[in-house]
Motif scaffolding. Structure first.
Motif, mmCIF file in Angstrom:
data_model
loop_
_atom_site.group_PDB
_atom_site.id
_atom_site.type_symbol
_atom_site.label_atom_id
_atom_site.label_comp_id
_atom_site.label_asym_id
_atom_site.label_seq_id
_atom_site.Cartn_x
_atom_site.Cartn_y
_atom_site.Cartn_z
ATOM 1 N N LYS A 71 0.817 -1.214 0.000
ATOM 2 C CA LYS A 71 0.000 0.000 0.000
ATOM 3 C C LYS A 71 0.848 1.260 0.000
ATOM 4 N N MET A 72 0.266 2.288 -0.613
ATOM 5 C CA MET A 72 0.830 3.625 -0.581
ATOM 6 C C MET A 72 -0.307 4.570 -0.222
ATOM 7 N N ILE A 77 -0.815 -0.063 -3.958
ATOM 8 C CA ILE A 77 0.116 0.673 -4.818
ATOM 9 C C ILE A 77 -0.082 0.316 -6.284
ATOM 10 N N LYS A 78 -0.509 -0.912 -6.567
ATOM 11 C CA LYS A 78 -0.692 -1.292 -7.976
ATOM 12 C C LYS A 78 -1.836 -0.514 -8.626
ATOM 13 N N LYS A 87 8.252 0.689 -8.728
ATOM 14 C CA LYS A 87 9.627 0.201 -8.820
ATOM 15 C C LYS A 87 10.406 0.569 -7.551
ATOM 16 N N SER A 88 10.209 1.782 -7.044
ATOM 17 C CA SER A 88 10.851 2.199 -5.794
ATOM 18 C C SER A 88 10.405 1.303 -4.645
#
Length: 175
Positions: A71-72, A77-78, A87-88
């Protein structure tokens, strides 16, 4: 289940530190362990699932059904992350795993960063390279499909490096 929970509890803060370093702390990321065992004991889940298991001829409960949700800012996140953010995220996860393995082994294994420059902006690339260099990971192998890009990045970071080229199964040191 308990070992997985323990592992993620140890890995997550290290992962968060790496991601924060690469992204300048601009995003909040997390690793969420999704398991049926978070809410129930395995023996209860097995009893509840017995009929469905027989119908499907497979076990519907247990750790084989677990997942880690990346998660972001509380979202997967996807779904919301750019390719560079994703990628980060994966690079930070790899560096956290490196730390974990190093502690388990008692020495630093070789760090392989395969095609890491693709999808990252120049700022993140330079931060990552400087970070990997100062963090003393031991021996680091970086692969890239663009020799000039690698040379330019490593020179800009002030890193001593050697470039090897693979051609027709042969490895040649670039002079």
């Amino acid at each position: 289940y308990k070992e997985r929970v323990k592992f993620l509890n140890e890995l997550t803060p290290v992962f968060n530190n790496y991601y924060s370093e690469i992204s300048d702390g601009k995003e909040n990321v997390s690793l969420d362990y999704k398991s049926q065992l978070n809410d129930n004991m395995l023996d209860i889940l097995i009893k509840q699932s017995k009929t469905r298991d027989r119908i499907t001829s497979s076990t519907q409960v247990g750790i084989h059904k677990d997942d880690i949700i990346f998660k972001m800012n509380t979202y997967p996140i996807k779904k919301i992350g750019s390719q560079g953010q994703q990628k980060s995220f994966l690079i930070s996860l790899k560096l956290a795993q490196f730390d974990f393995i190093s502690k388990q082994l008692g020495f630093k294994p070789i760090l392989l960063l395969d095609d890491i420059f693709d999808k990252l902006d120049d700022i993140r690339i330079l931060k990552l390279i400087k970070f990997v260099n100062k963090k003393v990971f031991g021996q680091v192998f970086i692969t890239d499909t663009q020799k000039k890009r690698s040379e330019d990045i490593l020179k800009a970071a002030g890193i001593n490096f050697d470039i090897f080229i693979t051609r027709n199964g042969n490895i040649i040191k670039n002079e």
